[in-house]
Design a protein around this motif. Structure first.
Motif, PDB file in Angstrom:
ATOM      1  N   THR A 137     -14.035 -88.315 -46.450  1.00  0.00           N
ATOM      2  CA  THR A 137     -13.367 -89.104 -47.486  1.00  0.00           C
ATOM      3  C   THR A 137     -12.884 -90.422 -46.884  1.00  0.00           C
ATOM      4  O   THR A 137     -12.291 -90.429 -45.804  1.00  0.00           O
ATOM      5  CB  THR A 137     -12.142 -88.322 -48.011  1.00  0.00           C
ATOM      6  OG1 THR A 137     -12.596 -87.057 -48.456  1.00  0.00           O
ATOM      7  CG2 THR A 137     -11.456 -89.066 -49.128  1.00  0.00           C
ATOM      8  N   ASP A 151     -19.984 -80.202 -32.762  1.00  0.00           N
ATOM      9  CA  ASP A 151     -18.542 -80.464 -32.828  1.00  0.00           C
ATOM     10  C   ASP A 151     -18.079 -80.729 -31.400  1.00  0.00           C
ATOM     11  O   ASP A 151     -18.472 -80.013 -30.469  1.00  0.00           O
ATOM     12  CB  ASP A 151     -17.808 -79.243 -33.405  1.00  0.00           C
ATOM     13  CG  ASP A 151     -16.407 -79.604 -33.882  1.00  0.00           C
ATOM     14  OD1 ASP A 151     -16.153 -79.544 -35.098  1.00  0.00           O
ATOM     15  OD2 ASP A 151     -15.555 -79.957 -33.025  1.00  0.00           O
ATOM     16  N   LYS A 192     -13.899 -74.592 -29.976  1.00  0.00           N
ATOM     17  CA  LYS A 192     -14.318 -74.213 -31.327  1.00  0.00           C
ATOM     18  C   LYS A 192     -15.779 -73.747 -31.318  1.00  0.00           C
ATOM     19  O   LYS A 192     -16.133 -72.737 -31.926  1.00  0.00           O
ATOM     20  CB  LYS A 192     -14.146 -75.420 -32.254  1.00  0.00           C
ATOM     21  CG  LYS A 192     -14.431 -75.113 -33.694  1.00  0.00           C
ATOM     22  CD  LYS A 192     -14.085 -76.306 -34.553  1.00  0.00           C
ATOM     23  CE  LYS A 192     -13.393 -75.864 -35.817  1.00  0.00           C
ATOM     24  NZ  LYS A 192     -12.877 -76.948 -36.621  1.00  0.00           N
ATOM     25  N   THR A 235     -10.679 -87.876 -41.457  1.00  0.00           N
ATOM     26  CA  THR A 235     -10.273 -89.261 -41.754  1.00  0.00           C
ATOM     27  C   THR A 235      -8.772 -89.220 -42.070  1.00  0.00           C
ATOM     28  O   THR A 235      -8.377 -89.289 -43.226  1.00  0.00           O
ATOM     29  CB  THR A 235     -11.057 -89.824 -42.951  1.00  0.00           C
ATOM     30  OG1 THR A 235     -11.140 -88.813 -43.975  1.00  0.00           O
ATOM     31  CG2 THR A 235     -12.447 -90.249 -42.570  1.00  0.00           C
ATOM     32  N   GLU A 238     -17.462 -85.105 -50.432  1.00  0.00           N
ATOM     33  CA  GLU A 238     -17.408 -83.644 -50.395  1.00  0.00           C
ATOM     34  C   GLU A 238     -16.335 -83.184 -51.365  1.00  0.00           C
ATOM     35  O   GLU A 238     -15.242 -83.714 -51.390  1.00  0.00           O
ATOM     36  CB  GLU A 238     -17.090 -83.199 -48.957  1.00  0.00           C
ATOM     37  CG  GLU A 238     -16.926 -81.724 -48.793  1.00  0.00           C
ATOM     38  CD  GLU A 238     -18.035 -80.916 -49.420  1.00  0.00           C
ATOM     39  OE1 GLU A 238     -19.195 -81.089 -49.033  1.00  0.00           O
ATOM     40  OE2 GLU A 238     -17.736 -80.105 -50.331  1.00  0.00           O
ATOM     41  N   GLY A 295     -15.606 -78.355 -39.510  1.00  0.00           N
ATOM     42  CA  GLY A 295     -14.321 -77.876 -40.011  1.00  0.00           C
ATOM     43  C   GLY A 295     -14.458 -77.300 -41.401  1.00  0.00           C
ATOM     44  O   GLY A 295     -15.464 -76.661 -41.732  1.00  0.00           O
ATOM     45  N   TYR A 296     -13.448 -77.529 -42.242  1.00  0.00           N
ATOM     46  CA  TYR A 296     -13.449 -76.984 -43.606  1.00  0.00           C
ATOM     47  C   TYR A 296     -14.659 -77.457 -44.402  1.00  0.00           C
ATOM     48  O   TYR A 296     -15.127 -76.768 -45.291  1.00  0.00           O
ATOM     49  CB  TYR A 296     -12.164 -77.392 -44.337  1.00  0.00           C
ATOM     50  CG  TYR A 296     -10.973 -76.591 -43.893  1.00  0.00           C
ATOM     51  CD1 TYR A 296     -10.658 -75.389 -44.511  1.00  0.00           C
ATOM     52  CD2 TYR A 296     -10.187 -77.006 -42.826  1.00  0.00           C
ATOM     53  CE1 TYR A 296      -9.586 -74.627 -44.088  1.00  0.00           C
ATOM     54  CE2 TYR A 296      -9.110 -76.260 -42.399  1.00  0.00           C
ATOM     55  CZ  TYR A 296      -8.811 -75.066 -43.035  1.00  0.00           C
ATOM     56  OH  TYR A 296      -7.751 -74.312 -42.616  1.00  0.00           O
ATOM     57  N   VAL A 297     -15.161 -78.653 -44.097  1.00  0.00           N
ATOM     58  CA  VAL A 297     -16.313 -79.189 -44.817  1.00  0.00           C
ATOM     59  C   VAL A 297     -17.620 -78.854 -44.082  1.00  0.00           C
ATOM     60  O   VAL A 297     -18.569 -78.345 -44.676  1.00  0.00           O
ATOM     61  CB  VAL A 297     -16.163 -80.726 -44.985  1.00  0.00           C
ATOM     62  CG1 VAL A 297     -17.453 -81.361 -45.482  1.00  0.00           C
ATOM     63  CG2 VAL A 297     -15.011 -81.028 -45.934  1.00  0.00           C
TER      64      VAL A 297
END
Ligand code: NAD
Length: 419
Positions: free
Chosen positions: A122, A35, A40, A88, A155, A14-16
């Motif tokens: 996170t 993933d 995706k 998360t 991150e 994803g974004y990270v």
């Protein structure tokens, strides 16, 4: 010579995770991305990047340089390092580590001795040792610190930030023991300019929560002052501009319609969850949440006041939201204050449209209209300026006759009604 054929495996693209696989491939590493969302993976393998920070061309280049992407985890066994970057979120206001556990299971089922596992999602202090390791050990029958190495590295990616990116943002790292720490440090030094070592995984987990709670609390503080200054008829923007000329001891924050995204509204809850285990609330977090959560309602109240001044009832009026993403220059609408504002306005009979070049559709209970350009803008009674995308700077707002309420305080809308 390493016994592994792939340098890095990443779980969750994803974004990270996506920037991580692309940038690591650019740095010359051999990389595998897993993933569990097959659609995706299909899109990514066709060179379509869903995030702004990675262009389709960059992704295609990485694919042609050997980046492997799959919806099946088997190749994790060939990876020397495995980074976990799965969501998360909160479920029923509680930390939801089900994605981390699922990722740990995939590792446990495909583990090889000597592998180095790093959690980047996170989370609250203790997760790496109390949740991640037991799950991998149970599934694999191997022992952390003896058969494989483990660490945590928060991150810090800031989607849409063109100055601080993947390579030049210092990376905090940690390991469960000396060997793990050393191996993890060595790995990140290959792809990041500056690596900062902390003494353990709990400290590293806490670093991320400090950073994001700091933002959350300061945003709440300036939001509260904005509301109070409005009541006192003091221009908060003039106050901020003057205060930030102080060259030390002051960092300026800007008021706005609330907080959004996957980090700021969510991460402080991970901190509260942990401290409640020792019977203590984080009072700053609770207050900040209360204040930030009331901002969308406050904005609606200010819009109502403005509509009253214009002599227009809310019922059956039309309001155009300029920008609906939670922050500028990205398409992410997760937890965006715009969603609460729209719901509130709709409950008062307002017809809503939105103009956001980054966002194709919005998931709202009552469908809303996306304006593709500004040709029909005059049918609206009011513009609610919500997200200050950079490309809005090109628009000549002087030519727009619809009244504007600016919830962001941008320079070029100085003559509009502002938060
Ligand atoms: N988005 C940010 O700006 C940002 C910044 C810093 C930290 N973080 C943290 O990084 C983590 C990931 O966030 P994100 O924004 O990249 O999330 P995201 O939702 O954009 O991406 C997560 C990806 O993980 C995949 N996934 C979920 N479970 C999986 C599993 N078991 N196996 C394989 N893939 C799985 C999903 O399909 C999705 O593509 C979160 O903990 C978040 O708090 C996010």
């Amino acid at each position: 010579m390493s016994k592994f054929s792939i340098d890095l495996g990443v779980i969750g693209l994803g974004y990270v995770g996506l920037p991580l696989v692309v940038e690591s491939t650019n740095s010359g590493l051999s990389v595998f991305g897993f993933d569990n969302n097959s659609e995706k993976i299909n899109d990514l393998n066709n060179g379509n990047s869903p995030i702004e920070d990675i262009s389709d061309n960059e992704l295609k280049e990485s694919l042609s340089n050997g980046l492997l992407l799959s919806d099946s985890p088997e190749q994790l066994k060939d990876c020397e390092h495995i980074v976990i970057s799965v969501p998360t979120p909160l479920t029923d206001y509680q930390p939801d580590l089900s994605y981390v556990k699922e990722a740990a299971k995939s590792i446990g089922e495909n583990i090889s001795k000597e592998q180095i596992v790093i959690l980047e999602s996170t989370t609250y202090p203790g997760t790496t040792i109390e949740v991640l390791i037991p799950e991998i050990e149970e599934v694999s029958g191997l022992k952390a610190g003896k058969d494989f190495y483990v660490g945590y590295s928060p991150e810090r990616i800031d989607p849409g930030n063109e100055v601080w990116g993947f390579k030049n943002t210092p990376k905090v790292i940690s390991g469960i023991d000396e060997t793990s720490t050393e191996k993890i440090k060595e790995f990140y030094e290959k792809i990041i300019d500056e690596v900062v070592v902390v003494s353990g995984t709990r400290e590293a987990e806490m670093v991320k929560l400090l950073e994001n709670t700091y933002r959350h609390v300061n945003i709440a503080f300036i939001n509260e002052l904005a509301v109070l200054c409005n009541m006192l008829e003091i221009d908060i923007w003039e106050v901020i501009d003057a205060a930030k000329t102080k060259p030390f001891g002051f960092e300026s924050f800007r008021p706005g319609p609330g907080v959004g995204g996957h980090c700021i509204p969510i991460d402080p809850n991970y901190l509260s969850f942990k401290t409640r285990q020792i019977g203590k609330p984080v009072r700053f977090v609770e207050l900040a949440q209360e204040i930030n959560n009331t901002m969308p309602t406050y904005i609606v109240g200010r819009v109502l006041e403005m509509m009253n001044k214009l002599g227009k009832p809310m019922n059956n009026s039309s309001i155009l939201l300029f920008g609906v993403a939670y922050k500028k220059d990205i398409s992410d609408t997760r937890e965006s204050p715009a969603l609460h504002i729209i719901e509130n306005l709709q409950s008062q009979g307002v017809n809503i449209g939105f103009y956001d070049p980054f966002v194709d559709e919005l998931d709202t209970s009552v469908p809303i209209n996306k304006e593709k350009d500004l040709s029909k803008i005059s049918k609206y009674d009011l513009i609610l300026f919500h997200t200050p995308h950079s490309q809005f700077e090109e628009i000549n707002f002087e030519e727009i006759e619809v009244p504007i309420f600016d919830a962001t305080g941008v320079e070029y809308l100085k003559n509009s009604e502002r938060i």
